[in-house]
Design an enzyme around this catalytic site. Structure first.
Site, short mmCIF file in Angstrom:
data_model
loop_
_atom_site.label_atom_id
_atom_site.label_comp_id
_atom_site.label_asym_id
_atom_site.label_seq_id
_atom_site.Cartn_x
_atom_site.Cartn_y
_atom_site.Cartn_z
N LYS A 64 80.63 43.05 -3.08
CA LYS A 64 81.16 41.96 -2.81
C LYS A 64 80.19 40.80 -3.16
O LYS A 64 78.79 40.58 -3.14
CB LYS A 64 81.07 41.71 -1.48
CG LYS A 64 81.65 40.17 -0.77
CD LYS A 64 81.49 40.12 0.58
CE LYS A 64 81.35 38.48 0.69
NZ LYS A 64 81.08 38.09 2.05
N LYS A 89 74.81 42.39 7.16
CA LYS A 89 73.81 41.34 6.86
C LYS A 89 72.24 41.78 7.16
O LYS A 89 71.06 41.73 6.37
CB LYS A 89 73.96 39.97 7.33
CG LYS A 89 75.27 39.15 6.84
CD LYS A 89 75.30 37.93 7.26
CE LYS A 89 76.54 37.09 6.65
NZ LYS A 89 76.93 36.00 7.30
N LYS A 115 76.34 34.83 -1.52
CA LYS A 115 75.09 34.10 -1.86
C LYS A 115 73.74 34.89 -1.26
O LYS A 115 72.91 34.94 -1.81
CB LYS A 115 74.97 32.89 -0.88
CG LYS A 115 76.05 31.89 -1.62
CD LYS A 115 76.07 30.78 -0.37
CE LYS A 115 77.59 30.24 -0.28
NZ LYS A 115 78.38 30.15 1.09
P1 ADP Z 1 78.77 34.03 1.17
O1 ADP Z 1 79.45 35.50 1.48
O2 ADP Z 1 78.44 34.03 -0.52
O3 ADP Z 1 77.68 33.53 1.93
P2 ADP Z 1 80.56 32.14 2.75
O4 ADP Z 1 80.09 33.19 3.60
O5 ADP Z 1 79.67 30.90 3.02
O6 ADP Z 1 80.03 32.87 1.38
O7 ADP Z 1 82.12 32.07 2.41
C1 ADP Z 1 82.56 30.94 2.23
C2 ADP Z 1 84.17 31.24 1.77
O8 ADP Z 1 84.35 32.09 0.55
C3 ADP Z 1 84.80 32.40 3.05
O9 ADP Z 1 86.41 31.99 2.85
C4 ADP Z 1 84.72 33.76 2.17
O10 ADP Z 1 85.80 34.45 2.58
C5 ADP Z 1 85.07 33.44 0.91
N1 ADP Z 1 84.20 34.40 -0.11
C6 ADP Z 1 83.09 34.39 0.01
N2 ADP Z 1 82.44 35.52 -0.86
C7 ADP Z 1 83.86 35.98 -1.41
C8 ADP Z 1 84.20 37.12 -2.27
N3 ADP Z 1 83.38 37.80 -2.65
N4 ADP Z 1 85.60 37.34 -2.41
C9 ADP Z 1 86.42 36.72 -1.86
N5 ADP Z 1 86.31 35.51 -0.99
C10 ADP Z 1 84.74 35.35 -0.48
#
Ligand code: ADP
Ligand code: TRP
Length: 339
Positions: free
Chosen positions: A206, A110, A209
Protein backbone atom coordinates in the site's frame (compact mmCIF):
# COMPACT_ATOMS: atom_id res chain seq x y z
CA UNK A 1 -25.96 16.06 3.00
CA UNK A 2 -22.99 16.50 5.33
CA UNK A 3 -19.60 15.28 4.06
CA UNK A 4 -16.55 14.97 6.31
CA UNK A 5 -13.00 13.80 5.69
CA UNK A 6 -9.38 14.49 6.55
CA UNK A 7 -5.77 13.78 5.73
CA UNK A 8 -2.93 13.64 8.25
CA UNK A 9 -0.14 16.21 7.81
CA UNK A 10 2.44 13.53 8.48
CA UNK A 11 4.25 13.70 5.14
CA UNK A 12 3.76 15.06 1.66
CA UNK A 13 0.72 14.32 -0.44
CA UNK A 14 1.07 11.25 -2.66
CA UNK A 15 -0.81 9.42 -5.41
CA UNK A 16 -2.64 7.22 -2.86
CA UNK A 17 -3.97 10.33 -1.10
CA UNK A 18 -5.07 11.77 -4.40
CA UNK A 19 -6.95 8.73 -5.71
CA UNK A 20 -8.24 7.59 -2.31
CA UNK A 21 -9.24 10.98 -0.99
CA UNK A 22 -8.64 14.31 -2.73
CA UNK A 23 -10.04 13.34 -6.11
CA UNK A 24 -13.27 12.45 -4.34
CA UNK A 25 -13.27 15.59 -2.20
CA UNK A 26 -13.26 17.67 -5.35
CA UNK A 27 -16.17 15.69 -6.73
CA UNK A 28 -18.36 15.63 -3.61
CA UNK A 29 -17.84 19.21 -2.48
CA UNK A 30 -20.62 20.11 -4.92
CA UNK A 31 -23.06 17.61 -3.46
CA UNK A 32 -23.59 18.91 0.05
CA UNK A 33 -21.91 20.77 2.91
CA UNK A 34 -18.37 19.44 3.00
CA UNK A 35 -15.98 19.81 5.94
CA UNK A 36 -12.41 18.80 5.09
CA UNK A 37 -9.74 19.19 7.70
CA UNK A 38 -6.06 18.71 8.37
CA UNK A 39 -5.80 15.93 10.96
CA UNK A 40 -2.84 17.33 12.93
CA UNK A 41 -3.85 15.62 16.20
CA UNK A 42 -3.69 12.27 14.39
CA UNK A 43 -0.28 13.14 12.97
CA UNK A 44 1.06 13.41 16.54
CA UNK A 45 1.09 9.62 16.63
CA UNK A 46 4.02 9.76 14.19
CA UNK A 47 5.47 13.29 14.06
CA UNK A 48 7.58 14.36 17.05
CA UNK A 49 8.74 17.76 15.90
CA UNK A 50 6.53 20.79 16.47
CA UNK A 51 8.00 22.95 13.76
CA UNK A 52 7.78 20.16 11.23
CA UNK A 53 4.14 19.58 12.12
CA UNK A 54 3.40 23.30 11.62
CA UNK A 55 5.09 23.23 8.21
CA UNK A 56 3.33 20.11 7.05
CA UNK A 57 -0.01 21.45 8.24
CA UNK A 58 0.53 24.58 6.17
CA UNK A 59 1.68 22.42 3.24
CA UNK A 60 -1.49 20.35 3.33
CA UNK A 61 -3.61 23.52 3.37
CA UNK A 62 -1.78 24.55 0.18
CA UNK A 63 -2.47 21.12 -1.31
CA UNK A 64 -6.19 21.41 -0.59
CA UNK A 65 -6.37 24.85 -2.15
CA UNK A 66 -4.19 23.98 -5.15
CA UNK A 67 -6.49 21.08 -5.98
CA UNK A 68 -9.43 23.44 -6.10
CA UNK A 69 -11.23 22.86 -2.82
CA UNK A 70 -13.28 26.01 -2.62
CA UNK A 71 -13.17 27.76 0.76
CA UNK A 72 -16.23 29.81 -0.11
CA UNK A 73 -18.32 26.69 -0.11
CA UNK A 74 -16.35 23.98 1.63
CA UNK A 75 -15.22 24.30 5.24
CA UNK A 76 -11.44 23.84 5.39
CA UNK A 77 -9.83 23.80 8.83
CA UNK A 78 -7.25 22.41 11.17
CA UNK A 79 -8.43 19.67 13.56
CA UNK A 80 -6.67 21.11 16.62
CA UNK A 81 -8.55 24.40 16.18
CA UNK A 82 -11.79 22.68 17.19
CA UNK A 83 -11.32 21.40 20.74
CA UNK A 84 -14.52 19.38 20.68
CA UNK A 85 -12.78 16.61 18.67
CA UNK A 86 -10.85 15.48 21.73
CA UNK A 87 -13.77 15.99 24.07
CA UNK A 88 -16.04 13.75 22.02
CA UNK A 89 -13.22 11.21 21.66
CA UNK A 90 -13.25 10.78 25.44
CA UNK A 91 -17.01 10.24 25.62
CA UNK A 92 -16.72 7.65 22.87
CA UNK A 93 -13.77 5.96 24.59
CA UNK A 94 -15.97 5.27 27.59
CA UNK A 95 -18.43 3.27 25.47
CA UNK A 96 -15.79 1.64 23.22
CA UNK A 97 -15.14 -2.05 23.96
CA UNK A 98 -11.42 -2.91 24.12
CA UNK A 99 -12.02 -5.86 21.79
CA UNK A 100 -13.24 -3.57 19.03
CA UNK A 101 -9.91 -1.72 18.95
CA UNK A 102 -7.86 -4.86 19.47
CA UNK A 103 -9.27 -6.16 16.21
CA UNK A 104 -8.22 -3.05 14.24
CA UNK A 105 -5.62 -3.80 11.55
CA UNK A 106 -4.05 -0.39 11.29
CA UNK A 107 -2.47 -0.43 14.77
CA UNK A 108 -0.92 -3.84 14.20
CA UNK A 109 0.29 -2.91 10.71
CA UNK A 110 1.86 0.32 11.89
CA UNK A 111 3.61 -1.34 14.84
CA UNK A 112 5.00 -4.04 12.55
CA UNK A 113 6.33 -1.23 10.35
CA UNK A 114 8.21 0.18 13.34
CA UNK A 115 5.93 2.95 14.63
CA UNK A 116 5.98 3.57 18.37
CA UNK A 117 3.13 1.56 19.94
CA UNK A 118 1.60 4.42 21.96
CA UNK A 119 -1.85 4.46 23.55
CA UNK A 120 -2.62 7.28 21.10
CA UNK A 121 -1.84 5.08 18.11
CA UNK A 122 -3.98 2.30 19.58
CA UNK A 123 -6.91 4.61 20.36
CA UNK A 124 -6.67 6.53 17.08
CA UNK A 125 -9.86 5.01 15.59
CA UNK A 126 -11.78 6.58 18.50
CA UNK A 127 -10.48 10.04 17.65
CA UNK A 128 -11.32 9.41 14.02
CA UNK A 129 -14.86 8.35 14.98
CA UNK A 130 -15.16 11.58 16.97
CA UNK A 131 -13.97 13.58 13.93
CA UNK A 132 -16.82 12.17 11.90
CA UNK A 133 -19.62 11.95 14.46
CA UNK A 134 -19.01 15.47 15.75
CA UNK A 135 -20.31 16.86 12.45
CA UNK A 136 -23.10 14.28 12.06
CA UNK A 137 -21.56 13.28 8.74
CA UNK A 138 -23.63 11.32 6.27
CA UNK A 139 -20.79 10.56 3.85
CA UNK A 140 -17.09 10.07 4.40
CA UNK A 141 -14.91 10.00 1.28
CA UNK A 142 -11.82 7.95 2.16
CA UNK A 143 -9.63 5.32 0.54
CA UNK A 144 -10.39 1.61 0.88
CA UNK A 145 -7.71 1.28 3.57
CA UNK A 146 -9.96 3.25 5.94
CA UNK A 147 -12.95 0.95 5.64
CA UNK A 148 -12.46 -0.64 9.04
CA UNK A 149 -12.19 2.78 10.71
CA UNK A 150 -15.52 3.74 9.22
CA UNK A 151 -17.05 0.55 10.60
CA UNK A 152 -15.66 1.45 14.02
CA UNK A 153 -17.19 4.93 13.78
CA UNK A 154 -20.58 3.39 12.99
CA UNK A 155 -20.20 0.91 15.84
CA UNK A 156 -19.33 3.65 18.32
CA UNK A 157 -22.26 5.80 17.19
CA UNK A 158 -24.51 2.82 17.83
CA UNK A 159 -22.92 2.08 21.21
CA UNK A 160 -23.32 5.69 22.28
CA UNK A 161 -26.90 5.98 21.08
CA UNK A 162 -27.84 2.67 22.73
CA UNK A 163 -26.31 3.77 26.03
CA UNK A 164 -27.87 7.23 26.15
CA UNK A 165 -31.01 7.36 24.05
CA UNK A 166 -34.12 5.76 25.49
CA UNK A 167 -35.99 3.88 22.75
CA UNK A 168 -32.98 3.77 20.37
CA UNK A 169 -33.00 0.67 18.25
CA UNK A 170 -29.74 -0.07 16.42
CA UNK A 171 -31.66 -1.68 13.56
CA UNK A 172 -33.58 1.59 13.08
CA UNK A 173 -30.97 4.33 13.75
CA UNK A 174 -33.19 7.11 12.45
CA UNK A 175 -36.06 6.03 14.69
CA UNK A 176 -38.58 5.82 11.88
CA UNK A 177 -40.66 2.99 13.39
CA UNK A 178 -43.43 3.68 15.88
CA UNK A 179 -42.04 3.92 19.43
CA UNK A 180 -38.39 4.17 18.35
CA UNK A 181 -36.25 7.22 19.01
CA UNK A 182 -33.57 8.57 16.64
CA UNK A 183 -29.95 8.48 17.80
CA UNK A 184 -28.05 11.57 18.92
CA UNK A 185 -25.20 10.53 16.65
CA UNK A 186 -25.70 9.91 12.92
CA UNK A 187 -24.32 6.73 11.35
CA UNK A 188 -21.91 7.72 8.55
CA UNK A 189 -21.47 5.83 5.27
CA UNK A 190 -18.21 5.56 3.36
CA UNK A 191 -17.95 7.03 -0.12
CA UNK A 192 -16.02 4.93 -2.59
CA UNK A 193 -15.75 5.10 -6.38
CA UNK A 194 -16.80 2.21 -8.57
CA UNK A 195 -14.01 -0.43 -8.77
CA UNK A 196 -11.85 1.55 -6.39
CA UNK A 197 -8.85 -0.23 -4.92
CA UNK A 198 -5.90 0.61 -2.72
CA UNK A 199 -3.14 2.42 -4.63
CA UNK A 200 0.14 0.46 -4.51
CA UNK A 201 3.47 2.11 -3.73
CA UNK A 202 6.75 1.72 -5.63
CA UNK A 203 7.41 -1.54 -3.74
CA UNK A 204 3.95 -2.99 -4.45
CA UNK A 205 2.66 -2.61 -0.86
CA UNK A 206 0.00 0.00 0.00
CA UNK A 207 1.35 3.45 -0.87
CA UNK A 208 1.74 5.22 2.47
CA UNK A 209 3.72 8.10 3.93
CA UNK A 210 4.90 5.82 6.71
CA UNK A 211 6.25 3.18 4.31
CA UNK A 212 8.74 5.16 2.21
CA UNK A 213 7.23 3.92 -1.04
CA UNK A 214 5.34 7.00 -2.18
CA UNK A 215 5.23 9.04 -5.35
CA UNK A 216 4.67 12.56 -4.10
CA UNK A 217 2.53 14.87 -6.19
CA UNK A 218 4.47 18.05 -5.41
CA UNK A 219 8.03 16.74 -5.22
CA UNK A 220 10.81 18.11 -7.44
CA UNK A 221 11.01 16.66 -10.93
CA UNK A 222 14.27 14.81 -10.25
CA UNK A 223 12.73 13.00 -7.29
CA UNK A 224 9.61 12.06 -9.20
CA UNK A 225 11.69 10.63 -12.04
CA UNK A 226 13.84 8.69 -9.58
CA UNK A 227 10.80 7.27 -7.77
CA UNK A 228 9.01 6.21 -10.92
CA UNK A 229 12.13 4.68 -12.42
CA UNK A 230 12.69 2.69 -9.21
CA UNK A 231 9.26 1.01 -9.22
CA UNK A 232 9.59 -2.68 -8.52
CA UNK A 233 9.75 -5.02 -11.56
CA UNK A 234 11.08 -8.51 -12.22
CA UNK A 235 14.02 -9.53 -14.37
CA UNK A 236 12.09 -10.49 -17.51
CA UNK A 237 13.78 -9.28 -20.69
CA UNK A 238 12.38 -6.78 -23.20
CA UNK A 239 11.00 -9.39 -25.60
CA UNK A 240 9.28 -11.51 -22.94
CA UNK A 241 5.57 -11.01 -22.16
CA UNK A 242 4.93 -9.12 -18.91
CA UNK A 243 2.79 -10.42 -16.07
CA UNK A 244 0.87 -7.31 -15.04
CA UNK A 245 0.55 -8.53 -11.45
CA UNK A 246 4.31 -8.49 -10.92
CA UNK A 247 4.90 -4.74 -11.03
CA UNK A 248 2.78 -1.93 -9.57
CA UNK A 249 3.51 0.13 -12.73
CA UNK A 250 0.39 -1.27 -14.34
CA UNK A 251 -1.98 -0.56 -11.46
CA UNK A 252 -0.60 3.00 -11.42
CA UNK A 253 -0.95 3.39 -15.18
CA UNK A 254 -4.53 2.20 -14.97
CA UNK A 255 -5.32 5.13 -12.70
CA UNK A 256 -3.90 7.67 -15.14
CA UNK A 257 -4.59 6.49 -18.69
CA UNK A 258 -7.85 6.13 -20.64
CA UNK A 259 -9.52 2.69 -20.77
CA UNK A 260 -8.60 2.33 -24.44
CA UNK A 261 -4.93 3.04 -23.79
CA UNK A 262 -5.06 0.57 -20.91
CA UNK A 263 -6.42 -2.08 -23.28
CA UNK A 264 -3.43 -1.43 -25.60
CA UNK A 265 -1.05 -1.72 -22.65
CA UNK A 266 -2.61 -5.05 -21.66
CA UNK A 267 -2.22 -6.32 -25.21
CA UNK A 268 1.42 -5.23 -25.39
CA UNK A 269 2.12 -7.01 -22.07
CA UNK A 270 0.57 -10.17 -23.43
CA UNK A 271 2.70 -10.24 -26.56
CA UNK A 272 5.91 -8.82 -25.08
CA UNK A 273 8.49 -6.70 -26.91
CA UNK A 274 8.41 -3.72 -24.58
CA UNK A 275 10.69 -3.29 -21.59
CA UNK A 276 9.52 -2.04 -18.22
CA UNK A 277 11.25 1.28 -18.84
CA UNK A 278 8.84 2.03 -21.71
CA UNK A 279 5.93 1.72 -19.31
CA UNK A 280 7.73 3.76 -16.68
CA UNK A 281 8.32 6.57 -19.14
CA UNK A 282 4.66 6.59 -20.09
CA UNK A 283 3.76 6.74 -16.39
CA UNK A 284 6.03 9.73 -15.98
CA UNK A 285 4.35 11.52 -18.88
CA UNK A 286 0.88 10.77 -17.53
CA UNK A 287 1.90 12.04 -14.12
CA UNK A 288 2.71 15.46 -15.55
CA UNK A 289 -0.31 15.51 -17.85
CA UNK A 290 -2.51 15.02 -14.77
CA UNK A 291 -0.73 17.19 -12.23
CA UNK A 292 1.06 19.96 -14.16
CA UNK A 293 -1.62 22.56 -13.48
CA UNK A 294 -2.04 21.85 -9.76
CA UNK A 295 1.72 21.82 -9.30
CA UNK A 296 1.87 25.25 -10.85
CA UNK A 297 -1.05 26.53 -8.77
CA UNK A 298 0.51 25.30 -5.54
CA UNK A 299 3.74 27.16 -6.33
CA UNK A 300 1.77 30.35 -6.80
CA UNK A 301 -0.03 29.88 -3.47
CA UNK A 302 3.18 29.25 -1.51
CA UNK A 303 3.74 32.91 -0.76
CA UNK A 304 0.15 33.66 0.22
CA UNK A 305 0.56 32.96 3.94
CA UNK A 306 -2.00 35.53 5.05
CA UNK A 307 -4.66 34.19 2.73
CA UNK A 308 -4.09 30.56 3.75
CA UNK A 309 -4.16 31.41 7.45
CA UNK A 310 -7.38 33.29 6.93
CA UNK A 311 -9.01 30.37 5.16
CA UNK A 312 -8.15 28.04 8.05
CA UNK A 313 -9.29 30.48 10.73
CA UNK A 314 -12.60 31.13 9.06
CA UNK A 315 -13.04 27.40 8.43
CA UNK A 316 -12.46 26.66 12.12
CA UNK A 317 -15.01 29.29 13.06
CA UNK A 318 -17.65 27.67 10.87
CA UNK A 319 -16.71 24.13 11.97
CA UNK A 320 -17.07 25.11 15.64
CA UNK A 321 -20.68 26.08 15.06
CA UNK A 322 -21.53 22.56 13.87
CA UNK A 323 -19.43 21.02 16.62
CA UNK A 324 -20.99 22.99 19.44
CA UNK A 325 -24.50 22.07 18.39
CA UNK A 326 -23.70 18.32 18.51
CA UNK A 327 -21.80 18.68 21.78
CA UNK A 328 -24.71 20.41 23.44
CA UNK A 329 -26.87 17.33 22.82
CA UNK A 330 -24.10 15.02 23.93
CA UNK A 331 -23.31 16.86 27.16
CA UNK A 332 -26.99 16.90 28.02
CA UNK A 333 -27.21 13.15 27.46
CA UNK A 334 -24.12 12.16 29.45
CA UNK A 335 -24.64 14.66 32.28
CA UNK A 336 -21.79 17.13 31.78
CA UNK A 337 -23.92 20.03 30.52
CA UNK A 338 -23.63 23.19 32.63
CA UNK A 339 -26.83 23.79 34.54
P1 ADP B 1 -0.91 7.67 4.67
O1 ADP B 1 -1.37 6.22 4.72
O2 ADP B 1 0.03 7.89 3.56
O3 ADP B 1 -0.41 8.16 5.99
P2 ADP B 1 -3.30 9.05 5.27
O4 ADP B 1 -3.49 8.00 6.30
O5 ADP B 1 -3.07 10.43 5.76
O6 ADP B 1 -2.16 8.56 4.32
O7 ADP B 1 -4.54 9.01 4.29
C1 ADP B 1 -5.29 10.11 3.88
C2 ADP B 1 -6.33 9.66 2.87
O8 ADP B 1 -5.70 9.07 1.74
C3 ADP B 1 -7.29 8.59 3.40
O9 ADP B 1 -8.58 8.82 2.88
C4 ADP B 1 -6.74 7.32 2.86
O10 ADP B 1 -7.74 6.33 2.69
C5 ADP B 1 -6.18 7.76 1.53
N1 ADP B 1 -5.08 6.90 1.14
C6 ADP B 1 -3.84 6.87 1.68
N2 ADP B 1 -3.07 5.95 1.08
C7 ADP B 1 -3.86 5.37 0.15
C8 ADP B 1 -3.65 4.34 -0.82
N3 ADP B 1 -2.46 3.76 -0.95
N4 ADP B 1 -4.68 3.99 -1.62
C9 ADP B 1 -5.88 4.60 -1.52
N5 ADP B 1 -6.14 5.58 -0.63
C10 ADP B 1 -5.15 5.95 0.19
N1 TRP C 1 -7.38 8.31 9.68
C1 TRP C 1 -7.41 8.87 8.36
C2 TRP C 1 -6.20 8.37 7.61
O1 TRP C 1 -5.20 8.07 8.19
C3 TRP C 1 -7.43 10.37 8.39
C4 TRP C 1 -8.61 10.84 9.14
C5 TRP C 1 -8.62 11.34 10.40
C6 TRP C 1 -9.96 10.87 8.67
N2 TRP C 1 -9.87 11.68 10.75
C7 TRP C 1 -10.72 11.43 9.74
C8 TRP C 1 -10.57 10.51 7.49
C9 TRP C 1 -12.10 11.59 9.63
C10 TRP C 1 -11.96 10.68 7.38
C11 TRP C 1 -12.70 11.22 8.43
O2 TRP C 1 -6.27 8.32 6.43
Amino acid sequence: MRIVSAIQPSGRLHLGNYFGALQKYIKVQEEGQALFFIADLHALTTVRNGQQLQEMTYGLALDYLAFGLDPKKTILFRQSDVLEHTELAWYLATVAPMGLLERAHSYKDKVIRGLFPSVGLFAYPILMAADILLYRADRVPVGKDQMQHLEIARDLANKFNTAYVLGYDASDPEGTKEGNAPGILTLPSPFFMKDESIVPGTDGAKMSKSYNNVIEIFADEAIITKKIMSIKTDSSSVIEPKDMRVSPIFALLQLLVTPSEMADIEESCRIGGKGYSTYKHRLLECFYETFRTVRQRRKELEGEKGYVKNVLNQGAERARQYASSTMEDIRKAVGTARK
